[in-house]
Design an enzyme around this catalytic site. Structure first.
Site, PDB file in Angstrom:
ATOM      1  N   ALA A 175      49.119  44.219  33.463  1.00  0.00           N
ATOM      2  CA  ALA A 175      48.994  44.785  32.107  1.00  0.00           C
ATOM      3  C   ALA A 175      49.900  44.087  31.094  1.00  0.00           C
ATOM      4  O   ALA A 175      50.138  44.612  30.008  1.00  0.00           O
ATOM      5  CB  ALA A 175      49.284  46.285  32.148  1.00  0.00           C
TER       6      ALA A 175
ATOM      7  N   TYR B  44      35.409  33.375  43.609  1.00  0.00           N
ATOM      8  CA  TYR B  44      35.600  34.513  42.689  1.00  0.00           C
ATOM      9  C   TYR B  44      34.415  35.484  42.796  1.00  0.00           C
ATOM     10  O   TYR B  44      34.596  36.695  42.885  1.00  0.00           O
ATOM     11  CB  TYR B  44      35.760  33.964  41.267  1.00  0.00           C
TER      12      TYR B  44
HETATM   13  N1  LIG Z   1      38.563  38.343  30.492  1.00  0.00           N
HETATM   14  C1  LIG Z   1      37.317  38.227  30.971  1.00  0.00           C
HETATM   15  O1  LIG Z   1      36.431  37.567  30.390  1.00  0.00           O
HETATM   16  C2  LIG Z   1      36.931  38.901  32.264  1.00  0.00           C
HETATM   17  C3  LIG Z   1      35.583  38.954  32.611  1.00  0.00           C
HETATM   18  C4  LIG Z   1      35.217  39.590  33.780  1.00  0.00           C
HETATM   19  C5  LIG Z   1      36.170  40.170  34.586  1.00  0.00           C
HETATM   20  N2  LIG Z   1      37.486  40.092  34.236  1.00  0.00           N
HETATM   21  C6  LIG Z   1      38.472  40.719  35.126  1.00  0.00           C
HETATM   22  O2  LIG Z   1      39.357  41.503  34.349  1.00  0.00           O
HETATM   23  C7  LIG Z   1      40.657  41.506  34.936  1.00  0.00           C
HETATM   24  C8  LIG Z   1      41.682  41.046  33.909  1.00  0.00           C
HETATM   25  O3  LIG Z   1      41.353  39.731  33.515  1.00  0.00           O
HETATM   26  P1  LIG Z   1      42.075  39.031  32.267  1.00  0.00           P
HETATM   27  O4  LIG Z   1      41.119  38.036  31.740  1.00  0.00           O
HETATM   28  O5  LIG Z   1      42.603  40.076  31.353  1.00  0.00           O
HETATM   29  O6  LIG Z   1      43.295  38.280  33.014  1.00  0.00           O
HETATM   30  P2  LIG Z   1      44.607  37.579  32.412  1.00  0.00           P
HETATM   31  O7  LIG Z   1      44.607  37.612  30.936  1.00  0.00           O
HETATM   32  O8  LIG Z   1      44.712  36.277  33.098  1.00  0.00           O
HETATM   33  O9  LIG Z   1      45.804  38.522  32.900  1.00  0.00           O
HETATM   34  C9  LIG Z   1      46.134  38.583  34.248  1.00  0.00           C
HETATM   35  C10 LIG Z   1      47.193  39.626  34.468  1.00  0.00           C
HETATM   36  O10 LIG Z   1      47.425  39.728  35.876  1.00  0.00           O
HETATM   37  C11 LIG Z   1      48.832  39.638  36.098  1.00  0.00           C
HETATM   38  N3  LIG Z   1      49.129  39.071  37.412  1.00  0.00           N
HETATM   39  C12 LIG Z   1      48.900  37.818  37.879  1.00  0.00           C
HETATM   40  N4  LIG Z   1      49.306  37.701  39.147  1.00  0.00           N
HETATM   41  C13 LIG Z   1      49.805  38.910  39.503  1.00  0.00           C
HETATM   42  C14 LIG Z   1      50.351  39.432  40.684  1.00  0.00           C
HETATM   43  N5  LIG Z   1      50.472  38.686  41.805  1.00  0.00           N
HETATM   44  N6  LIG Z   1      50.798  40.711  40.697  1.00  0.00           N
HETATM   45  C15 LIG Z   1      50.684  41.478  39.587  1.00  0.00           C
HETATM   46  N7  LIG Z   1      50.139  41.056  38.435  1.00  0.00           N
HETATM   47  C16 LIG Z   1      49.700  39.785  38.396  1.00  0.00           C
HETATM   48  C17 LIG Z   1      49.353  38.795  34.967  1.00  0.00           C
HETATM   49  O11 LIG Z   1      50.748  39.068  34.830  1.00  0.00           O
HETATM   50  P3  LIG Z   1      51.847  37.908  34.624  1.00  0.00           P
HETATM   51  O12 LIG Z   1      51.566  37.361  33.258  1.00  0.00           O
HETATM   52  O13 LIG Z   1      53.139  38.598  34.721  1.00  0.00           O
HETATM   53  O14 LIG Z   1      51.605  36.894  35.722  1.00  0.00           O
HETATM   54  C18 LIG Z   1      48.523  39.304  33.803  1.00  0.00           C
HETATM   55  O15 LIG Z   1      49.083  40.483  33.287  1.00  0.00           O
HETATM   56  C19 LIG Z   1      40.560  40.603  36.156  1.00  0.00           C
HETATM   57  O16 LIG Z   1      40.312  41.385  37.307  1.00  0.00           O
HETATM   58  C20 LIG Z   1      39.378  39.717  35.849  1.00  0.00           C
HETATM   59  O17 LIG Z   1      38.777  39.194  37.005  1.00  0.00           O
HETATM   60  C21 LIG Z   1      37.901  39.475  33.098  1.00  0.00           C
END
Ligand SMILES: NC(=O)c1ccc[n+]([C@@H]2O[C@H](COP(=O)([O-])OP(=O)(O)OC[C@H]3O[C@@H](n4cnc5c(N)ncnc54)[C@H](OP(=O)(O)O)[C@@H]3O)[C@@H](O)[C@H]2O)c1
Length: 256
Positions: A21, A165
């Site tokens: 988050a 993925y």
């Molecule tokens: N954005 C999209 O277009 C999209 C589309 C489909 C699905 N999703 C899904 O939505 C979710 C969020 O995606 P997002 O795009 O918002 O990702 P993001 O912006 O890359 O953010 C990832 C988050 O996960 C944290 N993280 C990484 N490694 C970690 C670990 N080992 N333990 C705990 N936290 C960890 C990061 O924290 P740090 O910064 O501290 O590393 C960051 O807060 C994911 O499950 C993704 O697959 C996203």
């Protein structure tokens, strides 16, 4: 019949844990849950400053949140994340949002390794399993809880060069359905929100034009669209809904 026009307070006093988050969708899910009155544990792995910014956004709006660092792929760290959340907020976890993701490399079959698969399974199967096991005793003792897995539309689209993925996100659907059946007698609901492409910080240099043209609603979704779906599943409004997958992608895919 009484009509309640206010959405504020539908999670009043509940405790939500949102993994990943510190930025991206997780930040906006945390902010949205807090706006409904939930206490929020803002989990992150590395970005302390960003996680504190999520907390600041919540507290400035009158909500309650604390950042808790933990690598959610490590069992001992998951244990202490949940113990710490319960200790700091003084209640069991009511809502668990399995959202965190690591890097998502796109690789052809020739270039991909089994390790690349297990890297994705660590985030989308192992971590939700560890987290669910950790919150379960508390949820069972209070006879209620809501677990929300963040999936992806790639399961229906089957994107090429993305099999690690896509496979891990597919597994999340099976897990959601099996756990929904298993945990229903304990009053615990398990659902999945499947976002389309929702531009977040890491997409700042991406060209969304081609994708957007294919989306029936002809626009890109926003993090708040995902957060609203999560808040719905978390709330009493969804008390008769479990084992479901909700696509939030402008009509880009239909069901599964
Ligand atoms: N954005 C999209 O277009 C999209 C589309 C489909 C699905 N999703 C899904 O939505 C979710 C969020 O995606 P997002 O795009 O918002 O990702 P993001 O912006 O890359 O953010 C990832 C988050 O996960 C944290 N993280 C990484 N490694 C970690 C670990 N080992 N333990 C705990 N936290 C960890 C990061 O924290 P740090 O910064 O501290 O590393 C960051 O807060 C994911 O499950 C993704 O697959 C996203």
């Amino acid at each position: 019949m009484l009509i309640n026009h206010t959405k504020i307070g539908k999670l009043e006093g509940k405790l939500s844990v949102v993994t990943g988050a510190s930025r991206g969708l997780g930040r906006w899910i945390a902010v949205e849950l807090a706006s409904h009155g939930s206490l929020v544990a803002v989990n992150y792995a590395n970005s302390t400053t960003d996680a504190e910014e999520t907390v600041r956004l919540i507290t400035e709006a009158g909500g309650t949140a604390q950042a808790i660092r933990a690598d959610i792929t490590k069992e001992a760290e998951v244990q202490s994340l949940i113990q710490e959340a319960v200790r700091r907020f003084g209640r069991h976890v009511d809502v668990l949002v399995n959202n965190a993701t690591g890097p998502q490399p796109e690789l052809s079959i020739e270039d991909i390794s089994w390790q690349a698969f297990t890297d994705q399974l660590e985030f989308f199967v192992k971590a939700p399993l560890l987290l669910t096991k950790a919150v379960l005793p508390g949820m069972k003792s209070q006879g209620s809880g809501s677990i929300i897995n963040i999936g992806s539309e790639v399961v229906q689209l089957g994107n090429a060069n993305f099999s690690s993925y896509v496979t891990a996100k597919s597994a999340m659907i099976g897990m959601t359905r099996s756990w929904a059946n298993e945990l229903a007698p304990a009053g615990i609901r398990v659902n999945l929100v499947a976002p389309g492409w929702i531009p977040v910080e890491r997409h700042k240099d991406s060209n969304t034009e081609g994708y957007q043209k294919r989306v029936p609603l002809k626009k890109m979704g926003e993090p708040s669209d995902i957060a609203a779906a999560v808040a719905f599943f978390a709330s009493e409004e969804a008390k008769f809904i479990t084992g479901q997958c909700l696509s939030v992608n402008g009509g880009n895919t239909f069901g599964i």
